[in-house]
Design a protein around this motif. Structure first.
Motif, PDB file in Angstrom:
ATOM      1  N   PHE A  34       0.835  -1.204   0.000  1.00 48.59           N
ATOM      2  CA  PHE A  34       0.000   0.000   0.000  1.00 48.59           C
ATOM      3  C   PHE A  34       0.870   1.254   0.000  1.00 48.59           C
ATOM      4  O   PHE A  34       0.698   2.155  -0.818  1.00 48.59           O
ATOM      5  CB  PHE A  34      -0.920  -0.013   1.220  1.00 48.59           C
ATOM      6  CG  PHE A  34      -1.705   1.255   1.419  1.00 48.59           C
ATOM      7  CD1 PHE A  34      -2.877   1.468   0.715  1.00 48.59           C
ATOM      8  CD2 PHE A  34      -1.272   2.229   2.302  1.00 48.59           C
ATOM      9  CE1 PHE A  34      -3.601   2.639   0.896  1.00 48.59           C
ATOM     10  CE2 PHE A  34      -1.988   3.397   2.492  1.00 48.59           C
ATOM     11  CZ  PHE A  34      -3.155   3.603   1.781  1.00 48.59           C
ATOM     12  N   ALA A  71      -0.390  -1.942  -6.027  1.00 51.35           N
ATOM     13  CA  ALA A  71      -1.763  -1.465  -5.869  1.00 51.35           C
ATOM     14  C   ALA A  71      -2.720  -2.631  -5.625  1.00 51.35           C
ATOM     15  O   ALA A  71      -3.641  -2.536  -4.807  1.00 51.35           O
ATOM     16  CB  ALA A  71      -2.188  -0.669  -7.093  1.00 51.35           C
ATOM     17  N   HIS A  75      -4.441  -3.144  -1.862  1.00 56.21           N
ATOM     18  CA  HIS A  75      -5.809  -2.663  -1.968  1.00 56.21           C
ATOM     19  C   HIS A  75      -6.628  -2.892  -0.692  1.00 56.21           C
ATOM     20  O   HIS A  75      -7.438  -2.063  -0.304  1.00 56.21           O
ATOM     21  CB  HIS A  75      -6.507  -3.306  -3.172  1.00 56.21           C
ATOM     22  CG  HIS A  75      -7.926  -2.898  -3.337  1.00 56.21           C
ATOM     23  ND1 HIS A  75      -8.264  -1.629  -3.740  1.00 56.21           N
ATOM     24  CD2 HIS A  75      -9.084  -3.559  -3.142  1.00 56.21           C
ATOM     25  CE1 HIS A  75      -9.585  -1.540  -3.788  1.00 56.21           C
ATOM     26  NE2 HIS A  75     -10.104  -2.691  -3.436  1.00 56.21           N
ATOM     27  N   SER A  76      -6.430  -4.009  -0.050  1.00 61.65           N
ATOM     28  CA  SER A  76      -7.250  -4.342   1.126  1.00 61.65           C
ATOM     29  C   SER A  76      -6.693  -3.777   2.424  1.00 61.65           C
ATOM     30  O   SER A  76      -7.302  -3.950   3.476  1.00 61.65           O
ATOM     31  CB  SER A  76      -7.370  -5.862   1.249  1.00 61.65           C
ATOM     32  OG  SER A  76      -6.090  -6.427   1.474  1.00 61.65           O
TER      33      SER A  76
END
Length: 81
Positions: A34, A71, A75-76
């Motif tokens: 991230f 990415a 994402h989570s």
């Protein structure tokens, strides 16, 4: 009469330790991905503006692929406040 069935196997405590370790590893990898995906577009832009992308286009492709992977992996991730 006992309600505890002695034939039911119990999971060893190490399985829960491994699950906790895997959860921590997933969080760490997701967090790193991230945060890495944030400055990567700036690195790509710098490579385009400096002319590095013209001399070594595979480096640009690798940077874009790395950004896409970061990415997707990050994402989570939800940063803690």
């Amino acid at each position: 009469m006992s309600t505890l069935d002695p034939s039911t196997p119990r999971l060893p405590a190490r399985a829960t330790d491994i699950d906790a370790l895997l959860g921590t590893a997933r969080t760490a990898i997701s967090g790193a991905a991230f945060w890495a995906s944030i400055p990567l577009p700036l690195v790509i832009l710098a490579a385009l503006l400096s002319g590095v992308a013209a001399t070594t286009p595979m480096a640009l492709v690798a940077l874009v692929a790395l950004n896409v992977c970061c990415a997707a992996l990050g994402h989570s991730y939800t940063p803690a406040r």
